[in-house]
Design an enzyme around this catalytic site. Structure first.
Site, PDB file in Angstrom:
ATOM      1  N   GLU A 250       0.885  -1.173   0.000  1.00  0.00           N
ATOM      2  CA  GLU A 250       0.000   0.000   0.000  1.00  0.00           C
ATOM      3  C   GLU A 250       0.917   1.215   0.000  1.00  0.00           C
ATOM      4  OE1 GLU A 250      -3.159   0.093  -0.274  1.00  0.00           O
ATOM      5  OE2 GLU A 250      -3.792  -1.934   0.209  1.00  0.00           O
ATOM      6  N   CYS A 284      -2.461   9.198   2.211  1.00  0.00           N
ATOM      7  CA  CYS A 284      -2.107   8.566   0.928  1.00  0.00           C
ATOM      8  C   CYS A 284      -3.174   8.852  -0.108  1.00  0.00           C
ATOM      9  CB  CYS A 284      -1.916   7.067   1.116  1.00  0.00           C
ATOM     10  SG  CYS A 284      -3.320   6.270   1.885  1.00  0.00           S
TER      11      CYS A 284
HETATM   12  P1  NAD Z   1       8.301   5.050   4.620  1.00  0.00           P
HETATM   13  O1  NAD Z   1       8.356   4.249   3.369  1.00  0.00           O
HETATM   14  O2  NAD Z   1       9.392   6.013   4.882  1.00  0.00           O
HETATM   15  O3  NAD Z   1       8.246   4.102   5.919  1.00  0.00           O
HETATM   16  C1  NAD Z   1       7.213   3.158   6.090  1.00  0.00           C
HETATM   17  C2  NAD Z   1       7.677   2.113   7.073  1.00  0.00           C
HETATM   18  O4  NAD Z   1       8.734   1.374   6.488  1.00  0.00           O
HETATM   19  C3  NAD Z   1       8.218   2.656   8.392  1.00  0.00           C
HETATM   20  O5  NAD Z   1       7.762   1.844   9.439  1.00  0.00           O
HETATM   21  C4  NAD Z   1       9.718   2.517   8.224  1.00  0.00           C
HETATM   22  O6  NAD Z   1      10.424   2.389   9.437  1.00  0.00           O
HETATM   23  C5  NAD Z   1       9.806   1.248   7.427  1.00  0.00           C
HETATM   24  N1  NAD Z   1      11.046   1.053   6.683  1.00  0.00           N
HETATM   25  C6  NAD Z   1      11.963   1.967   6.298  1.00  0.00           C
HETATM   26  N2  NAD Z   1      12.959   1.371   5.611  1.00  0.00           N
HETATM   27  C7  NAD Z   1      12.655   0.063   5.546  1.00  0.00           C
HETATM   28  C8  NAD Z   1      13.264  -1.068   4.939  1.00  0.00           C
HETATM   29  N3  NAD Z   1      14.401  -0.961   4.253  1.00  0.00           N
HETATM   30  N4  NAD Z   1      12.663  -2.266   5.047  1.00  0.00           N
HETATM   31  C9  NAD Z   1      11.493  -2.385   5.704  1.00  0.00           C
HETATM   32  N5  NAD Z   1      10.856  -1.358   6.307  1.00  0.00           N
HETATM   33  C10 NAD Z   1      11.436  -0.146   6.219  1.00  0.00           C
HETATM   34  O7  NAD Z   1       6.874   5.748   4.583  1.00  0.00           O
HETATM   35  P2  NAD Z   1       6.315   6.827   5.613  1.00  0.00           P
HETATM   36  O8  NAD Z   1       7.034   8.103   5.351  1.00  0.00           O
HETATM   37  O9  NAD Z   1       6.288   6.268   6.985  1.00  0.00           O
HETATM   38  O10 NAD Z   1       4.804   6.946   5.148  1.00  0.00           O
HETATM   39  C11 NAD Z   1       4.374   7.832   4.176  1.00  0.00           C
HETATM   40  C12 NAD Z   1       4.103   7.118   2.887  1.00  0.00           C
HETATM   41  O11 NAD Z   1       3.151   6.078   3.103  1.00  0.00           O
HETATM   42  C13 NAD Z   1       3.478   8.012   1.840  1.00  0.00           C
HETATM   43  O12 NAD Z   1       4.040   7.742   0.574  1.00  0.00           O
HETATM   44  C14 NAD Z   1       2.020   7.606   1.862  1.00  0.00           C
HETATM   45  O13 NAD Z   1       1.333   7.914   0.684  1.00  0.00           O
HETATM   46  C15 NAD Z   1       2.132   6.156   2.118  1.00  0.00           C
HETATM   47  N6  NAD Z   1       0.878   5.615   2.672  1.00  0.00           N
HETATM   48  C16 NAD Z   1       0.145   4.772   1.897  1.00  0.00           C
HETATM   49  C17 NAD Z   1      -1.056   4.283   2.374  1.00  0.00           C
HETATM   50  C18 NAD Z   1      -1.874   3.321   1.548  1.00  0.00           C
HETATM   51  O14 NAD Z   1      -2.755   2.677   2.118  1.00  0.00           O
HETATM   52  N7  NAD Z   1      -1.658   3.188   0.253  1.00  0.00           N
HETATM   53  C19 NAD Z   1      -1.510   4.653   3.639  1.00  0.00           C
HETATM   54  C20 NAD Z   1      -0.751   5.526   4.398  1.00  0.00           C
HETATM   55  C21 NAD Z   1       0.456   5.997   3.893  1.00  0.00           C
END
Ligand code: NAD
Length: 519
Positions: A250, A284
């Protein structure tokens, strides 16, 4: 049954974390620490997954009724802690208190739905056996086992619970790695779960930053449900590939809104303001760009600016909260400066209206797709509006993106046709974002917005393995699963092909077939 299982598991569920490194969660509005959590090492993540695997055997073996009773108790406990949850959402994430209550309501609505739907959505079903009419064919759904959930910070409860609720209701256990910006809310939920479920380790939380998430993606889980940015999603998918662990992604979006010339301008503007600015634009499925029919463009922009100026920024009761991270403020500033340098006009707000972690909502016009604000995810309180000469042009521009998450259309009845043309996982008609609050509707995207679905029956099945069973119920002269065939087998098959699939004899063949199947 549950009591015996708990006793049996007590011997295996006693491992505790030994982490000494800690992670501090800060209030983005004040910069003050809210609390700290341990940073789980890869070994500790693996240990949590191993405990989860033991729990999964017992949890997955429960009847739907027994599991639903457990989940209903969990739902009630979460509802009883609503004030604690909202307090943490407000302090860790920066969102106004009202938005905190709205997030808890939405999360519990999905949990409630998952509980209510699981048994029916995951019931075994009989299907036609086609030419193998002497078989009974059944499709059944079984829990995968352990689901690793990796969550973001923007809706730190609602978003991960969209996976957790459906995964648990489908009979899996969960290990959840929350965002490093909002870990305390997850720890609170896990504490409530531990105090509620009769079985230990049904829902565990492993806190930490990217490295802890990467460890979970590599761990021996049965599926990873990841919500976050497209860039991280790709890393998660690569890590999961080592074990061929399936992934549900997602990711981000660049949701368009189209406003036709027969739209109710005031209502469209009101929806646009909410869709673009709720959670300070950090959703998102935020409205990130608006295409408005030429005939009403100016009226719409005036109404939009008027309504935006009525909003209160900051304070517990404000409409627009603090941005959750300084990094996000920098991205918004960069997008605004880039747009202005390329000719966009600021109607209200602008880069100068950024003060610390607060951003005054900004309306831009005269924008085009060369600007980052129209092509990249801004994730902030910015509303770029583009004038279009026709709805065809609006659709073309709306689909001119690598993302494909949500979308919105406003107008008279004909606007339904426009909704169908949008290349997106979800579309709200004469509304914004509503699809995410309707638990029967699957939620997810295409392209850079990811794949797989949470919510709805698809969201329950996403956390199951599908099993097909073909049972021979009676013998027929030609057993297709045998080498022992009559001498004229080829001739018979040839005749059968002509009878079943040739021209002119379809009705007769279908009738014969139906009789066979009815036996
Ligand atoms: P992010 O990708 O920076 O982090 C998401 C999660 O991934 C965090 O828990 C982070 O610690 C973890 N992470 C970081 N590096 C990793 C790795 N190498 N391996 C595994 N996990 C890792 O995203 P964010 O800044 O926390 O969230 C914002 C983003 O999420 C935006 O792009 C938003 O649109 C998206 N989002 C999507 C939805 C959806 O349902 N489609 C919902 C909410 C947010």
């Amino acid at each position: 049954m549950l009591g015996a299982m708990v006793a049996a598991m007590a011997t295996v569920a006693t491992t505790t974390t030994t982490t000494t490194d800690r992670l501090t969660s800060y209030n983005p509005a004040t910069g003050e620490p809210v609390g700290s959590v341990p940073i789980f090492s890869a070994a500790e993540v693996d240990a949590a997954v191993a405990r989860s695997r033991v729990a999964a055997q017992a949890w997955g073996a429960l009847s739907f009724q027994a599991r639903n009773e457990e989940l209903t108790g969990f739902r009630k406990a979460l509802a009883n802690h609503v004030d604690d949850l909202v307090d943490l959402l407000h302090r860790e994430n920066g969102k106004p208190v009202l938005e905190g209550y709205s997030e808890v309501l939405n999360a519990l609505s999905h949990l409630s739905h998952a509980i209510g739907r699981a048994e029916e959505a995951l019931a075994s079903r009989k299907v036609s056996s086609g030419v193998l009419a002497n078989f009974r064919s059944t499709i059944s759904y079984h829990p995968l086992g352990v689901i690793g959930v990796i969550g973001p910070w923007n809706y730190p409860l609602f978003t991960p619970m969209g996976s957790i609720s459906y995964a648990l209701a489908a009979g899996n256990t969960v290990v959840w790695k929350p965002s490093e910006l909002t870990p305390l809310i997850a720890v609170k939920v896990a504490e409530i779960a531990a105090n509620t479920f009769a079985l230990p380790d049904v829902l565990q939380v492993v806190t930490g930053a990217g490295a802890t998430g990467a460890a979970l993606a590599k761990a021996a889980v049965d599926k990873i449900a990841f919500t976050g940015s497209a860039a991280t999603g790709k890393r998660v998918m690569m890590a999961a590939a080592e074990r061929l662990t399936p992934v549900l992604l997602e990711l981000g979006g660049k949701d368009p809104m189209i406003v036709a010339d027969d739209a109710d301008v005031e209502k469209a503007a009101e929806a646009a303001v909410f869709g673009a600015l709720t959670n300070a634009g950090q959703a998102c499925v935020s409205i990130e760009r608006i295409y408005v029919a030429d005939a009403i463009h100016d009226k719409f922009v005036d109404e939009l600016v008027k309504q935006v100026r009525e909003l209160k920024v900051g304070g517990d009761d404000g409409d627009i909260g603090a941005m959750t991270s300084a990094q996000q403020v920098a991205i918004v500033k960069d997008h605004l400066e880039d747009a202005i340098a390329k000719g966009a006009k600021v109607r209200t707000g602008g880069p100068d209206a950024i003060s610390g972690s607060y951003i005054q909502p900004t309306v831009l016009t005269d924008v085009d797709h060369r600007m980052k604000v129209m092509s990249d995810e801004t994730f902030g309180p910015v509303i770029p509006v583009k004038r279009v000469a026709s709805l065809d042009e609006a659709v073309k521009l709306a689909n001119d993106t690598t993302y494909g998450l949500g979308s919105s259309v406003f107008g008279g009845k004909a606007i339904r046709g426009i909704a169908a043309k949008l290349r997106a996982g979800m579309t709200a008609v004469n509304s914004v974002m509503a699809f995410s609050g309707i638990p029967n509707l699957p939620f997810g995207g295409i392209g850079d917005s990811g794949f797989g679905r949470i919510h709805g029956d698809e969201g329950l099945r996403e956390f199951t393995r599908v099993k097909s069973t073909a049972e021979q119920t009676f013998s027929i002269p030609m057993n297709m699963m045998s080498f022992r065939q009559p001498k004229d087998a080829s001739k018979r098959l040839r005749g059968m092909i002509k009878q079943l699939y040739g021209e002119g004899v379809v009705a007769k063949a279908t009738d014969t077939w139906r009789k066979l199947r009815a036996r």
